[in-house]
Structures are given as structure tokens and as C-alpha cells.
Design a protein around this motif. Structure first.
Motif, PDB file in Angstrom:
ATOM      1  N   PRO A 112       0.806  -1.231   0.000  1.00  0.00           N
ATOM      2  CA  PRO A 112       0.000   0.000   0.000  1.00  0.00           C
ATOM      3  C   PRO A 112       0.831   1.270   0.000  1.00  0.00           C
ATOM      4  O   PRO A 112       0.375   2.312  -0.471  1.00  0.00           O
ATOM      5  CB  PRO A 112      -0.815  -0.131   1.300  1.00  0.00           C
ATOM      6  CG  PRO A 112      -0.003  -1.041   2.164  1.00  0.00           C
ATOM      7  CD  PRO A 112       0.637  -2.015   1.223  1.00  0.00           C
ATOM      8  N   ASN A 113       2.060   1.198   0.519  1.00  0.00           N
ATOM      9  CA  ASN A 113       2.915   2.379   0.572  1.00  0.00           C
ATOM     10  C   ASN A 113       3.898   2.446  -0.595  1.00  0.00           C
ATOM     11  O   ASN A 113       4.799   3.289  -0.610  1.00  0.00           O
ATOM     12  CB  ASN A 113       3.688   2.402   1.903  1.00  0.00           C
ATOM     13  CG  ASN A 113       2.759   2.459   3.102  1.00  0.00           C
ATOM     14  OD1 ASN A 113       1.751   3.162   3.068  1.00  0.00           O
ATOM     15  ND2 ASN A 113       3.075   1.709   4.149  1.00  0.00           N
ATOM     16  N   ARG A 114       3.755   1.537  -1.543  1.00  0.00           N
ATOM     17  CA  ARG A 114       4.668   1.514  -2.695  1.00  0.00           C
ATOM     18  C   ARG A 114       3.849   1.390  -3.979  1.00  0.00           C
ATOM     19  O   ARG A 114       4.054   0.482  -4.783  1.00  0.00           O
ATOM     20  CB  ARG A 114       5.649   0.349  -2.580  1.00  0.00           C
ATOM     21  CG  ARG A 114       6.369   0.262  -1.234  1.00  0.00           C
ATOM     22  CD  ARG A 114       7.422  -0.823  -1.253  1.00  0.00           C
ATOM     23  NE  ARG A 114       7.737  -1.306   0.073  1.00  0.00           N
ATOM     24  CZ  ARG A 114       8.687  -2.206   0.353  1.00  0.00           C
ATOM     25  NH1 ARG A 114       9.411  -2.711  -0.614  1.00  0.00           N
ATOM     26  NH2 ARG A 114       8.907  -2.596   1.586  1.00  0.00           N
ATOM     27  N   THR A 115       2.926   2.305  -4.149  1.00  0.00           N
ATOM     28  CA  THR A 115       2.037   2.222  -5.310  1.00  0.00           C
ATOM     29  C   THR A 115       2.770   2.349  -6.640  1.00  0.00           C
ATOM     30  O   THR A 115       2.276   1.877  -7.667  1.00  0.00           O
ATOM     31  CB  THR A 115       0.948   3.317  -5.233  1.00  0.00           C
ATOM     32  OG1 THR A 115       1.586   4.587  -5.087  1.00  0.00           O
ATOM     33  CG2 THR A 115       0.017   3.086  -4.061  1.00  0.00           C
ATOM     34  N   TYR A 116       3.957   2.950  -6.609  1.00  0.00           N
ATOM     35  CA  TYR A 116       4.678   3.096  -7.875  1.00  0.00           C
ATOM     36  C   TYR A 116       5.120   1.740  -8.425  1.00  0.00           C
ATOM     37  O   TYR A 116       5.355   1.600  -9.617  1.00  0.00           O
ATOM     38  CB  TYR A 116       5.861   4.053  -7.722  1.00  0.00           C
ATOM     39  CG  TYR A 116       7.048   3.517  -6.962  1.00  0.00           C
ATOM     40  CD1 TYR A 116       8.111   2.923  -7.633  1.00  0.00           C
ATOM     41  CD2 TYR A 116       7.120   3.634  -5.571  1.00  0.00           C
ATOM     42  CE1 TYR A 116       9.216   2.443  -6.949  1.00  0.00           C
ATOM     43  CE2 TYR A 116       8.219   3.166  -4.876  1.00  0.00           C
ATOM     44  CZ  TYR A 116       9.263   2.569  -5.567  1.00  0.00           C
ATOM     45  OH  TYR A 116      10.344   2.095  -4.878  1.00  0.00           O
ATOM     46  N   TYR A 117       5.243   0.718  -7.538  1.00  0.00           N
ATOM     47  CA  TYR A 117       5.500  -0.637  -8.032  1.00  0.00           C
ATOM     48  C   TYR A 117       4.397  -1.045  -9.015  1.00  0.00           C
ATOM     49  O   TYR A 117       4.663  -1.596 -10.087  1.00  0.00           O
ATOM     50  CB  TYR A 117       5.501  -1.654  -6.888  1.00  0.00           C
ATOM     51  CG  TYR A 117       6.659  -1.625  -5.938  1.00  0.00           C
ATOM     52  CD1 TYR A 117       7.684  -0.682  -6.045  1.00  0.00           C
ATOM     53  CD2 TYR A 117       6.738  -2.555  -4.906  1.00  0.00           C
ATOM     54  CE1 TYR A 117       8.737  -0.672  -5.139  1.00  0.00           C
ATOM     55  CE2 TYR A 117       7.790  -2.560  -4.009  1.00  0.00           C
ATOM     56  CZ  TYR A 117       8.787  -1.610  -4.117  1.00  0.00           C
ATOM     57  OH  TYR A 117       9.824  -1.614  -3.217  1.00  0.00           O
ATOM     58  N   VAL A 118       3.164  -0.778  -8.612  1.00  0.00           N
ATOM     59  CA  VAL A 118       2.013  -1.197  -9.409  1.00  0.00           C
ATOM     60  C   VAL A 118       1.979  -0.444 -10.738  1.00  0.00           C
ATOM     61  O   VAL A 118       1.693  -1.023 -11.790  1.00  0.00           O
ATOM     62  CB  VAL A 118       0.703  -0.978  -8.621  1.00  0.00           C
ATOM     63  CG1 VAL A 118      -0.505  -1.374  -9.462  1.00  0.00           C
ATOM     64  CG2 VAL A 118       0.721  -1.787  -7.329  1.00  0.00           C
ATOM     65  N   ILE A 119       2.283   0.851 -10.692  1.00  0.00           N
ATOM     66  CA  ILE A 119       2.294   1.650 -11.929  1.00  0.00           C
ATOM     67  C   ILE A 119       3.355   1.124 -12.897  1.00  0.00           C
ATOM     68  O   ILE A 119       3.093   0.919 -14.088  1.00  0.00           O
ATOM     69  CB  ILE A 119       2.553   3.133 -11.605  1.00  0.00           C
ATOM     70  CG1 ILE A 119       1.407   3.705 -10.763  1.00  0.00           C
ATOM     71  CG2 ILE A 119       2.711   3.941 -12.900  1.00  0.00           C
ATOM     72  CD1 ILE A 119       1.655   5.114 -10.253  1.00  0.00           C
ATOM     73  N   LEU A 120       4.563   0.902 -12.385  1.00  0.00           N
ATOM     74  CA  LEU A 120       5.638   0.391 -13.232  1.00  0.00           C
ATOM     75  C   LEU A 120       5.281  -0.961 -13.844  1.00  0.00           C
ATOM     76  O   LEU A 120       5.489  -1.205 -15.043  1.00  0.00           O
ATOM     77  CB  LEU A 120       6.932   0.260 -12.420  1.00  0.00           C
ATOM     78  CG  LEU A 120       7.687   1.552 -12.097  1.00  0.00           C
ATOM     79  CD1 LEU A 120       8.791   1.288 -11.084  1.00  0.00           C
ATOM     80  CD2 LEU A 120       8.275   2.158 -13.367  1.00  0.00           C
ATOM     81  N   LEU A 121       4.736  -1.845 -13.017  1.00  0.00           N
ATOM     82  CA  LEU A 121       4.396  -3.180 -13.503  1.00  0.00           C
ATOM     83  C   LEU A 121       3.260  -3.126 -14.526  1.00  0.00           C
ATOM     84  O   LEU A 121       3.273  -3.866 -15.507  1.00  0.00           O
ATOM     85  CB  LEU A 121       4.023  -4.094 -12.333  1.00  0.00           C
ATOM     86  CG  LEU A 121       5.194  -4.496 -11.422  1.00  0.00           C
ATOM     87  CD1 LEU A 121       4.685  -5.261 -10.206  1.00  0.00           C
ATOM     88  CD2 LEU A 121       6.208  -5.332 -12.179  1.00  0.00           C
ATOM     89  N   ALA A 122       2.294  -2.243 -14.300  1.00  0.00           N
ATOM     90  CA  ALA A 122       1.179  -2.124 -15.247  1.00  0.00           C
ATOM     91  C   ALA A 122       1.670  -1.631 -16.607  1.00  0.00           C
ATOM     92  O   ALA A 122       1.276  -2.164 -17.657  1.00  0.00           O
ATOM     93  CB  ALA A 122       0.124  -1.169 -14.690  1.00  0.00           C
ATOM     94  N   LEU A 123       2.533  -0.629 -16.608  1.00  0.00           N
ATOM     95  CA  LEU A 123       3.086  -0.119 -17.871  1.00  0.00           C
ATOM     96  C   LEU A 123       3.913  -1.194 -18.577  1.00  0.00           C
ATOM     97  O   LEU A 123       3.814  -1.383 -19.795  1.00  0.00           O
ATOM     98  CB  LEU A 123       3.951   1.108 -17.608  1.00  0.00           C
ATOM     99  CG  LEU A 123       3.204   2.401 -17.259  1.00  0.00           C
ATOM    100  CD1 LEU A 123       4.167   3.454 -16.722  1.00  0.00           C
ATOM    101  CD2 LEU A 123       2.476   2.938 -18.489  1.00  0.00           C
TER     102      LEU A 123
END
Length: 491
Positions: A112-123
């Protein structure tokens, strides 16, 4: 050219790019397992399991659908642009959905505190999905060299960025703080650099494929797409179920083990040891890249079934050699993971065999793809997924990652046997079952013999096991009458 020689040649080219890429990434595993505690690497293992399943959903079997209809003169002109436009559209929708539901997705994935992981993985997933059809087209057009070149570029960038951010930057910052490395590097990002490197290398893939993308003749045929999707929908179920079989253990482990820290630690240990079976995985991946377009193109040949039978026999021979090679020299292989991860080495034989049987299952799967009975592939894969889920739920809380290894092995054996039985009913192929069983039994017997070879010195132990591999090769050469090939090469 002899079709088997051509298949072997293309497998080798695809294999070099795949194997070298995986091996170089494999060499990053020691770095990860030395730099990061088991809990942190457990997060990587857990997220990458979700990534594997999501990527299959984003491509939804269209690679196989493209191969199927690209060989049909009726659809050849439109099938590539139609399938590519479909993947492009769904990838953009996926990106929008992830951005819209970013917070709940991050919470579900325990970051929850590392949402940029999700953005990077989605891209990254979107880029990989978009490039899947151009890569399939290169395979269909028999252009393995361009395929391999782009893959090599991807490998180099991914490897280079990992080494730069995880190894070089920390040392430069410690040795030469006046350089101001912290302007481009933040030690708190940690495992995030793994995802950053993957994102950049995937973006570069897309850039290198632009010359191929601009040549697309935009012809979209909705009726053709429906036809392709009807054919591939069962294959999508197969692919998703297959990824569930391979990854659900890494997804469930953090939720099945009550202690959160221990759960992530076991996930990290399991994921690191799972990677020690990478040589078998690479062999299967290289084989798959070449074999799928091969069996579609050979289907009309009068000797096709004999070819398919020979392919499986030699696959089993090579698979058993890889199994014995990894297990007999495990004392060398294990240096690829950090000492704190080596408690899980006992699962490596089971994971290798599971991948071996999944490779056989893929080889057998041609029967339902050629006969358009792809629904049977879905039934088998769903049955395997049910077994994997059930055994994980039962065994993991009791015996941890050992239960996960047992589950994937049982699942792969079930799917292989079921596919062989159904295949012989609907599309009989004269597989040399006697030889195949003989080679498998011999390999396993030699493996059990090797477990009784005990020396305090690792090098002596490995040296003592080497004659077992030589014995296996002698038996194969004798039964397959390959000695004349050796003599011809020497001559």
C-alpha cells in the motif's frame, strides 16, 4: 532441409536469446539474495507471480490464434492487423483500469505504501502485451535472428540497469560521495529498481519494434476477430490455468502461512530455489517458440505424425539430461542463491520434474490445437489448477513451501497423462512410448543411485556422479543408433 534439423536450428536460435537472457537474469538472483532479506525478495516473488498471470490475460491466446489463421490463405492478409489492434485496445483499457483503482490494487498486493511498483508493472505489462504479436509475426515469418537481436537488447538493458542501481551506485556513493550519486539513486527504493529496470527494457523492446509496427496495414475484421477468439478462448483458459499452476503457490503462500514475516520469508526462499530449475524452463521456452509454428506448418505433410513422435522422444532425452545435470552438480548450481536461501534446495528435483512434465504436456498439446478441440486443453488445465489449488491449501499451512513443490509436480503429471490418453483417442500419434518410458525410468534410476554417492568433498562427489550421465548417453546412442552420426562428423 530436414524438418527436424530445421526445428532444432530455430530452437537453438530462439534458445540462445531466451537462455542467455534467463541465464544473465539468473545471475542477478545471487545479487538479489545477498542484498535483500528473504522477506523483501518474497515481495518480488509474490508480485511477479501476479504479473505472469496478468500477462497471459492481456495477450489472451492471440499468438496461437495468429499462427493458426496466418497459415490460412483466406485470412492471411487481415489476421495480423486485426489481432494486433485487439491487443492494443485491451492493453490501453487495462492501463486505465489500474490507474483508476490504484489504491485498492496496491493494498491487495500488500504494497500500500509503494504504489509506484504497481504503476511500473502495469506499464511494463502493457508494453509486453503490445509487442507480443510483433514477436509472434517474426516467429511465423521465420526471422529468428531479428527476434533474437531485440531480445538481446532487452536483456542487456535489464541486466545493465540492475547492476547499475543495485551494485554500482551504492559503491560509488560510499567511495565517492562528492559525485552526488544520490541525485539519480535512492537507497530507499531497494527492490523497486528491479521493476524500474524491467520497465525500461520493455519500453526499449517497443521502440525497437516501431519499424515493424509502422508497416502494419490497418485492416480490422470484426468477424475474423470473433473467429480467432472462439478458437483461442479455450487456449486462454489453458494458459491462465497453466500460470496458476506455476504461480498460485507464490501468490497464496503469504496468505496461507499465519505469521506474515515467516510467510514472506518462505515465499522468498521458495521463489529463489524455484529459479534453480531455470535451465529446464529455458529449454521448454526455446522449444515452444520453435515448435508451435513448426507443427502448424507441418500438419499437411504425410509424415507429420512420425515427426511429432520423434520430437517428443528427443525432448524427453534432452529433458532428462538437463534434470540429471542440474541435480548431479547442484553444489555448483546452488551458488546462484545466497546462503540464507539454501534451506530450500530439497525442492529443486520436484520443481525440475514438474517443469519437465509441463514441457511434455506442451508437446502433446498439438492434438487439440490441430483438431480445433481446444476446449479439451481448457478442461485439462482447469483440472490441473484445481489440483494445484487444493494441494496448496492443504499442504502449505502444514509443511510450507515443500507442499507447494509437491502440488505443482502432482498437477503436471496429471495433465501430461490426461493429455496423452485424450490425444491418442482424438488424434493418434505413434509415440515410441516404450523408448520414452525407458529413458525416463533410466534417468530417474540414475538420479536415485546418485543420492547414495556421498563424499565430504563436493568436487569428488560431482566427479563420481559424472559417469552416470555418460551411462545415460551411451544407452541413448545405442538404442537410437547415433554412433554412425558421430563417425560421420569425425570423418
Amino acid at each position: 532441409m530436414n524438418p527436424l534439423k530445421k526445428l532444432a536450428g530455430e530452437t537453438a536460435i530462439y534458445g540462445v536469446s531466451s537462455i542467455l537472457g534467463r541465464l544473465l537474469n539468473w545471475l542477478l538472483v545471487p545479487l538479489y539474495t545477498i542484498l535483500f532479506v528473504t522477506e523483501e525478495y518474497g515481495i518480488v516473488t509474490n508480485l511477479m507471480a501476479y504479473v505472469a498471470i496478468t500477462l497471459v490475460m492481456l495477450t489472451y491466446g492471440l499468438e496461437t490464434g495468429y499462427f493458426r489463421f496466418a497459415n490460412d490463405d483466406t485470412y492471411k492478409a487481415k489476421v495480423y492487423s486485426t489481432t494486433f489492434f485487439s491487443v492494443l485496445t485491451t492493453s490501453l483499457i487495462f492501463l486505465g483500469a489500474v490507474l483508476l483503482f490504484m489504491d485498492p490494487i496496491s493494498s491487495f498486493l500488500n504494497v500500500p505504501n509503494r504504489t509506484y511498483y504497481v504503476i511500473l508493472l502495469a506499464l511494463t505489462l502493457a508494453f509486453d502485451a503490445i509487442t507480443s504479436l510483433p514477436f509472434a509475426k517474426l516467429r511465423q515469418e521465420k526471422r529468428p535472428l531479428r527476434f533474437a537481436f531485440i531480445k538481446f537488447c532487452n536483456i542487456g538493458i535489464n541486466l545493465g540497469l540492475n547492476l547499475f542501481f543495485l551494485l554500482l551506485c551504492p559503491k560509488l556513493n560510499a567511495w565517492f560521495p562528492e559525485l552526488g550519486v544520490t541525485r539519480i539513486w535512492n537507497p530507499e527504493i531497494g527492490i523497486g529498481y528491479i521493476f524500474i529496470a524491467w520497465f525500461v527494457s520493455s519500453l526499449f523492446n517497443l521502440i525497437l519494434l516501431i519499424p515493424d509496427l509502422v508497416k502494419i496495414k490497418w485492416q480490422f475484421d470484426a468477424a475474423l476477430l470473433r473467429k480467432v477468439l472462439t478458437y483461442t478462448s479455450p487456449i486462454l483458459v489453458v494458459s491462465i490455468a497453466a500460470q496458476i499452476n506455476l504461480n498460485v503457490d507464490k501468490m497464496l503462500m503469504p496468505k496461507l502461512i499465519s505469521d506474515a514475516s515467516e510467510a514472506l520469508s518462505q515465499t522468498g526462499i521458495y521463489g529463489a530455489n524455484f529459479k534453480l530449475a531455470v535451465i529446464m524452463t529455458l529449454f521448454i521456452q526455446a522449444f515452444r517458440f520453435a515448435f508451435e509454428p513448426f507443427f502448424f506448418s507441418q500438419n499437411k505433410d504425410e509424415n507429420s505424425k512420425k515427426l511429432y513422435a520423434d520430437v517428443l522422444k528427443y525432448f524427453v532425452i534432452l529433458g532428462m539430461l538437463i534434470f540429471m545435470g542440474v541435480i548431479f552438480y547442484i553444489d555448483i548450481v546452488k551458488i546462484l542463491i545466497g546462503p540464507k536461501y539454501r534451506d530450500g534446495l530439497d525442492i529443486v528435483p520436484m520443481v525440475l520434474l514438474a517443469n519437465f512434465f509441463l514441457g511434455i504436456f506442451f508437446s502433446l498439446s498439438l492434438w487439440y490445437k490441430l483438431t480445433d478441440k481446444t476446449r479439451f486443453g481448457a478442461y485439462m488445465a482447469l483440472g490441473g489448477a484445481a489440483i494445484t489449488l487444493t494441494l496448496n491449501i492443504i499442504l502449505v499451512p502444514k509443511i510450507g513451501y515443500y507442499g507447494a513443490a509437491v502440488a505443482i509436480l502432482v498437477c503436471s503429471i496429471f495433465m501430461t497423462i490426461t493429455s496423452y490418453i485424450l490425444g491418442q483417442k482424438y488424434y493418434p500419434i505413434p509415440y515410441d512410448l516404450k523408448r520414452i518410458v525407458t529413458y525416463f525410468a533410466l534417468g530417474m534410476s540414475l538420479y536415485f543411485v546418485s543420492t547414495h554417492i556421498v563424499f565430504d568433498n563436493h568436487w569428488l562427489k560431482m566427479l563420481a556422479k559424472t559417469p552416470l550421465i555418460i551411462l545415460f548417453l551411451v544407452v541413448v546412442f545405442q538404442k537410437e543408433k547415433l554412433w554412425h552420426v558421430v563417425r560421420r562428423v569425425k570423418g
